[in-house]
Design a protein around this motif. Sequence first.
Motif, short mmCIF file in Angstrom:
data_model
loop_
_atom_site.label_atom_id
_atom_site.label_comp_id
_atom_site.label_asym_id
_atom_site.label_seq_id
_atom_site.Cartn_x
_atom_site.Cartn_y
_atom_site.Cartn_z
N TYR A 118 -5.88 -5.03 37.07
CA TYR A 118 -7.28 -5.40 36.93
C TYR A 118 -7.50 -6.89 37.22
O TYR A 118 -8.37 -7.28 38.01
CB TYR A 118 -7.75 -5.07 35.51
CG TYR A 118 -9.02 -5.74 35.05
CD1 TYR A 118 -10.27 -5.20 35.32
CD2 TYR A 118 -8.97 -6.93 34.30
CE1 TYR A 118 -11.44 -5.82 34.87
CE2 TYR A 118 -10.11 -7.55 33.85
CZ TYR A 118 -11.34 -7.00 34.14
OH TYR A 118 -12.49 -7.61 33.68
N ALA A 119 -6.70 -7.75 36.60
CA ALA A 119 -6.92 -9.19 36.71
C ALA A 119 -6.53 -9.75 38.08
O ALA A 119 -6.84 -10.90 38.38
CB ALA A 119 -6.17 -9.93 35.61
N ALA A 120 -5.88 -8.95 38.89
CA ALA A 120 -5.52 -9.42 40.23
C ALA A 120 -6.71 -9.42 41.18
O ALA A 120 -6.66 -10.04 42.24
CB ALA A 120 -4.41 -8.54 40.81
N TYR A 121 -7.79 -8.74 40.81
CA TYR A 121 -8.98 -8.63 41.66
C TYR A 121 -10.02 -9.68 41.27
O TYR A 121 -10.18 -10.01 40.09
CB TYR A 121 -9.61 -7.25 41.54
CG TYR A 121 -8.81 -6.13 42.14
CD1 TYR A 121 -9.01 -5.73 43.45
CD2 TYR A 121 -7.83 -5.47 41.39
CE1 TYR A 121 -8.27 -4.69 44.01
CE2 TYR A 121 -7.09 -4.42 41.93
CZ TYR A 121 -7.31 -4.05 43.24
OH TYR A 121 -6.58 -3.03 43.79
N ASP A 122 -10.75 -10.17 42.26
CA ASP A 122 -11.94 -10.95 41.95
C ASP A 122 -13.10 -9.99 41.72
O ASP A 122 -12.93 -8.76 41.75
CB ASP A 122 -12.24 -11.99 43.03
CG ASP A 122 -12.60 -11.39 44.38
OD1 ASP A 122 -12.63 -10.15 44.52
OD2 ASP A 122 -12.86 -12.19 45.32
N GLY A 123 -14.30 -10.52 41.50
CA GLY A 123 -15.43 -9.66 41.18
C GLY A 123 -15.81 -8.73 42.31
O GLY A 123 -16.07 -7.54 42.10
N GLU B 193 -14.24 2.20 33.08
CA GLU B 193 -12.82 1.84 33.06
C GLU B 193 -12.64 0.33 33.16
O GLU B 193 -11.79 -0.25 32.47
CB GLU B 193 -12.09 2.55 34.20
CG GLU B 193 -11.94 4.05 33.96
CD GLU B 193 -11.41 4.79 35.18
OE1 GLU B 193 -10.73 5.80 34.99
OE2 GLU B 193 -11.69 4.35 36.32
N LEU B 194 -13.44 -0.31 34.00
CA LEU B 194 -13.37 -1.76 34.10
C LEU B 194 -13.79 -2.42 32.79
O LEU B 194 -13.16 -3.38 32.32
CB LEU B 194 -14.26 -2.26 35.24
CG LEU B 194 -13.88 -1.84 36.66
CD1 LEU B 194 -14.84 -2.48 37.66
CD2 LEU B 194 -12.45 -2.22 36.99
N LEU B 195 -14.85 -1.92 32.20
CA LEU B 195 -15.33 -2.48 30.93
C LEU B 195 -14.26 -2.35 29.84
O LEU B 195 -14.02 -3.31 29.09
CB LEU B 195 -16.62 -1.79 30.50
CG LEU B 195 -17.16 -2.20 29.12
CD1 LEU B 195 -17.52 -3.68 29.10
CD2 LEU B 195 -18.35 -1.34 28.74
N GLU B 196 -13.64 -1.19 29.74
CA GLU B 196 -12.62 -0.99 28.70
C GLU B 196 -11.44 -1.94 28.91
O GLU B 196 -10.83 -2.41 27.95
CB GLU B 196 -12.16 0.45 28.66
CG GLU B 196 -13.23 1.44 28.20
CD GLU B 196 -13.82 1.10 26.84
OE1 GLU B 196 -13.10 0.56 25.98
OE2 GLU B 196 -15.03 1.36 26.64
N GLY C 244 -13.86 -7.69 44.61
CA GLY C 244 -12.78 -6.71 44.73
C GLY C 244 -12.93 -5.58 43.75
O GLY C 244 -12.73 -4.39 44.10
N LEU C 245 -13.30 -5.89 42.51
CA LEU C 245 -13.53 -4.83 41.52
C LEU C 245 -14.74 -3.97 41.91
O LEU C 245 -14.71 -2.74 41.75
CB LEU C 245 -13.75 -5.44 40.14
CG LEU C 245 -12.55 -6.13 39.48
CD1 LEU C 245 -12.96 -6.73 38.13
CD2 LEU C 245 -11.39 -5.16 39.29
N ALA C 246 -15.79 -4.62 42.40
CA ALA C 246 -16.98 -3.87 42.81
C ALA C 246 -16.66 -2.92 43.96
O ALA C 246 -17.21 -1.81 44.04
CB ALA C 246 -18.10 -4.83 43.20
N VAL D 30 -12.39 -11.64 32.57
CA VAL D 30 -13.43 -11.28 33.54
C VAL D 30 -13.18 -12.11 34.80
O VAL D 30 -12.59 -13.19 34.73
CB VAL D 30 -14.86 -11.53 33.00
CG1 VAL D 30 -15.24 -10.54 31.93
CG2 VAL D 30 -14.99 -12.97 32.47
N PRO D 31 -13.62 -11.63 35.97
CA PRO D 31 -13.38 -12.40 37.19
C PRO D 31 -14.34 -13.55 37.39
O PRO D 31 -14.03 -14.50 38.12
CB PRO D 31 -13.55 -11.35 38.29
CG PRO D 31 -14.48 -10.33 37.71
CD PRO D 31 -14.16 -10.28 36.25
N LEU D 32 -15.50 -13.48 36.79
CA LEU D 32 -16.47 -14.57 36.85
C LEU D 32 -17.38 -14.46 35.64
O LEU D 32 -17.50 -13.38 35.04
CB LEU D 32 -17.29 -14.55 38.15
CG LEU D 32 -18.35 -13.48 38.37
CD1 LEU D 32 -19.22 -13.83 39.59
CD2 LEU D 32 -17.76 -12.08 38.57
#
Length: 473
Positions: free
Chosen positions: A4-9, A25-28, A11-13, A162-164
Amino acid sequence: MRDYAAYDGLGLAELVRTRAVTPSELLEQAIALTERHNGKLNAVVYKAYDEARKTAVGDLPEGPFKGVPFLIKDLGQRVKGWPRTSASFFACVDADADDTELVKRYRAAGVVMYGKTNTPEFGIPGVTNSARLGPCRNPWNTEHISGGSSGGAASAVAAGIVPLAHASDGLGSIRIPAACCGLVGMKPTRDRNPNGGVDAERAIGMSVDHVVSRSVRDSAAMLDATGFAEPGVPYPHPRQSAPYLDEVSKSPGKLRIAWADETPAGVACDPDVQAAIRKTAETLAQLGHDVRERPLEIDWRKFYRAQGIVSAANFAAGIKRWVEIKGEEPGDRIEGLARRAYEAGKNMSGETAMWGWQQMRLYNRQILTQFEDIDVWLSPVMITPAPRVDWLNPLMDDLKEFDHRQSITFGFTPPFNLTGQPSLSLPLFQSRDGLPIAMMFTAKYADEATLFRLAGQLEKEMPWKDRKPPVWD
């Protein structure tokens, strides 16, 4: 989601858009990391997990950050139904009635807001510590500060929670925490982002909002999502010729860059900081830019005297509005720095306040004139790497000593709050002790595009992505 933490915002989107993960899943994952790390950091000071869980399973807007967990700084911006403390026992509300315009735009960008981040009382000092919310600590070394006043936001992003995250900057409060925690911190042009109609305390125009992030493109994309004209704004909206996200991948061309490491306090920069700015200047020259050593020509002592007068008068007027709301004076419910500013502002004549504001206008012209023959001015963000929490403590009894310690730690950032110019912190180096060292790049008024192009170039040439603090996922 192990990475999870390897992605920026963004990337997660993208993972959400391709249905590789769900917003829930991202929120948890963000909640789990908050619970794992927050005891060491004290970055998140209000948790709205249940509300966020309902949001995550709802119909999220198709914005650039759809499904990305997000945090709001506990200062200034209002979130419907959430408390707002400003780290104060006096100037606080149990629950705001509505979202401010910027918060509405964050929601439209698709983020899932689940909490608020730590800040010092009224965002006054360059360190995040208060009697109400306590000290926020740096993921790179928890004995050191995370900066201020967006220290909670920076700590949470740097730790991979969080990424940002939302941040704001009145005299350096985006750039200083970004520098302390190894992040990208863009202070946008004045009025680029909306103030939202409840901005009386921003009448002097120094405070702006944006985010701290781990990647340049997240900062650019969020400014694209939020930085458009606001109805009823008293001043013209700054121009923008193209999406900032597009600028990140463009060549900056050959820029005229002036740099200096002379400090406002007249002390020498920390040797690691001094080496870092000289290496930055060398790298920029190797990349083909026209780089010249030239300090910002300003009488720093007189500049800060005028700024202090204006800030104190504005602060006292802001507290007067809180007195009208509360029906009583703050008494002993505000801390030392706030009390000193309030008393100074109350006892100030209108003539003195306006003299300070007139001086600031003259200094603004003096600074802006120096950008006529350059595109970017380069300096360190801070004189030293992030100091220890117990050394730079705004709750100490001797406020003059605290002032002195701040003066030999900070000082480069405030001029560009007054001129309104965009100014960017990039985490290009680390100290011998493993603490981040950042450089500050300031462009002409309304020219974020140049800064994003240059930041995109430096993100490739001097990458920081693979550096991880000890407090990490």
